[in-house]
Scaffold this active site. Structure first.
Site, PDB file in Angstrom:
ATOM      1  N   GLU A  33       0.849  -1.196   0.000  1.00 55.02           N
ATOM      2  CA  GLU A  33       0.000   0.000   0.000  1.00 55.02           C
ATOM      3  C   GLU A  33       0.882   1.241   0.000  1.00 55.02           C
ATOM      4  OE1 GLU A  33      -3.135   2.272   3.009  1.00 55.02           O
ATOM      5  OE2 GLU A  33      -2.860   0.094   3.185  1.00 55.02           O
TER       6      GLU A  33
ATOM      7  N   ARG B 114      -8.843  -0.208 -24.327  1.00 50.79           N
ATOM      8  CA  ARG B 114      -9.301  -1.221 -25.280  1.00 50.79           C
ATOM      9  C   ARG B 114     -10.618  -1.847 -24.854  1.00 50.79           C
ATOM     10  NH1 ARG B 114      -3.562  -4.299 -26.044  1.00 50.79           N
ATOM     11  NH2 ARG B 114      -3.262  -3.398 -23.968  1.00 50.79           N
TER      12      ARG B 114
ATOM     13  N   HIS C 109      -7.649   5.033 -27.751  1.00 50.91           N
ATOM     14  CA  HIS C 109      -7.880   3.847 -28.596  1.00 50.91           C
ATOM     15  C   HIS C 109      -9.170   3.990 -29.390  1.00 50.91           C
ATOM     16  CE1 HIS C 109      -7.349  -0.234 -29.922  1.00 50.91           C
ATOM     17  NE2 HIS C 109      -8.547  -0.578 -29.476  1.00 50.91           N
TER      18      HIS C 109
ATOM     19  N   LYS D  60      -7.576  -8.632 -40.606  1.00 50.56           N
ATOM     20  CA  LYS D  60      -7.059  -9.711 -39.763  1.00 50.56           C
ATOM     21  C   LYS D  60      -8.199 -10.365 -38.995  1.00 50.56           C
ATOM     22  CE  LYS D  60      -5.979  -6.720 -35.794  1.00 50.56           C
ATOM     23  NZ  LYS D  60      -4.936  -6.131 -34.955  1.00 50.56           N
TER      24      LYS D  60
ATOM     25  N   THR E  60       1.932  -6.412 -28.175  1.00 52.11           N
ATOM     26  CA  THR E  60       2.830  -7.553 -28.392  1.00 52.11           C
ATOM     27  C   THR E  60       3.604  -7.439 -29.692  1.00 52.11           C
ATOM     28  OG1 THR E  60       1.147  -8.853 -29.551  1.00 52.11           O
ATOM     29  CG2 THR E  60       1.231  -9.038 -27.138  1.00 52.11           C
TER      30      THR E  60
END
Length: 313
Positions: A43, A99, A133, A195, A226
């Site tokens: 904490e 996202r 995003h 995709k 990634t």
């Protein structure tokens, strides 16, 4: 002293200290002093070590996961509110959890909406962020949101490369609007990658919509996680006859084995901002600073001046 003439103060969350120092220097001031006490169980408690009563303060911190970065921003905002700051502006170069901006299947959260409400509940009176995003995340807030575009940083760099037969590419259908905006500014062609994902961060199939033969291609995206999509797209384009493939991505999350994928890919260069600190260096990475953009916008916000000239597209 009248409120209007009081100087704004700038503070940093721990992960964004280096960027905050650059922004403060460009702004013409020094970072305010904050100390963080940490308990043995993890904490932590931030504490402002100077008076902020009646002032406008800017708290700079990207909130990329894990949860510590978001929690630190919330605690900093709450502490500022309780210390009687007049305006508390959360400057979030990278707005984490973005996202999760919709329910894409049953029984899942809309985390971006939750984060927006948490920031407001903590006491933020304004949000400044860059390349969300999804643009509609601005609508999750009841407070003003200044949504900046990294195109103001990337476009001058792309023009300086003087690439012949330039083509802008989107790595997926969702980024086509962004790609078309760049192509309009650069007067170039556009191609789109289609995709299909087997699951999160795993691509099962990718195809190109458009011709890249003999072209210098620049992929455009808001973030690179990634690096699977970018590197697969770059390899596919080179196989289809592209002369070179570069990518510009605002937020360099670069998790997992992203650096290894980048090194082994046919990407010539990955151009990013310093919205998130890099975990390691790579010869294929080109980092452009967003400090000037944020400092200028913060100055204009504090002095109630227009920031419309900062929106290239």
């Amino acid at each position: 002293m009248p409120y209007e003439t009081r100087k704004a103060k700038i503070f940093a969350c721990s992960q964004s200290t280096h960027l905050a120092e650059q922004i403060a220097k460009k702004y013409g001031t020094k970072l305010g002093k904050v100390i963080t006490s940490t308990y043995s169980d993890g904490e932590f408690q931030p504490s402002y070590e100077e008076s902020i009563r009646g002032t406008r303060i800017f708290i700079i911190g990207s909130t990329n996961p894990g949860p510590k970065n978001l929690m630190e921003m919330l605690l900093m905002i709450d502490a500022a509110k309780r210390a009687s700051a007049r305006h508390v502006t959360a400057v979030m170069p990278y707005f984490g959890w973005a996202r999760q901006d919709r329910k894409d299947k049953p029984r899942v959260p809309i985390a971006a909406k939750l984060v927006a409400k948490m920031l407001e509940a903590a006491g933020a009176t304004r949000i400044i962020t860059m390349d969300l995003h999804a643009d509609q995340i601005q609508g999750f807030f009841e407070k003003p949101v200044d949504h900046l575009f990294a195109s103001t940083i990337f476009l001058p760099y792309l023009k300086s490369l003087n690439l012949d037969n330039l083509t802008i590419a989107s790595p997926d259908m969702g980024g086509s609007k962004r790609a078309y905006a760049y192509s309009k500014a650069l007067k170039s062609d556009v191609v789109i990658c289609y995709k299909q994902r087997a699951k999160a961060n795993v691509i099962s199939h990718m195809e190109l919509i458009g011709d890249v033969t003999g072209k210098n291609v620049v992929l455009v995206d808001d973030m690179v996680d990634t690096a699977g999509t970018l590197t697969k797209a770059a390899d596919l384009m080179m196989e289809r006859g592209a002369l070179s493939v570069r990518a510009i991505c605002t937020h360099p999350i670069l998790s997992g084995n992203a650096y290894e994928k980048l090194e082994n890919s046919k990407l010539e260069e990955l151009i990013v901002t310093n919205s998130i600190p890099l975990k390691q260096q790579s010869p294929k990475l080109k980092v452009l600073s967003c400090s000037d953009l944020f400092a200028d916008v913060m100055h204009n916000v504090h002095h109630n001046e227009s920031i419309s000239n900062k929106f290239v597209m």
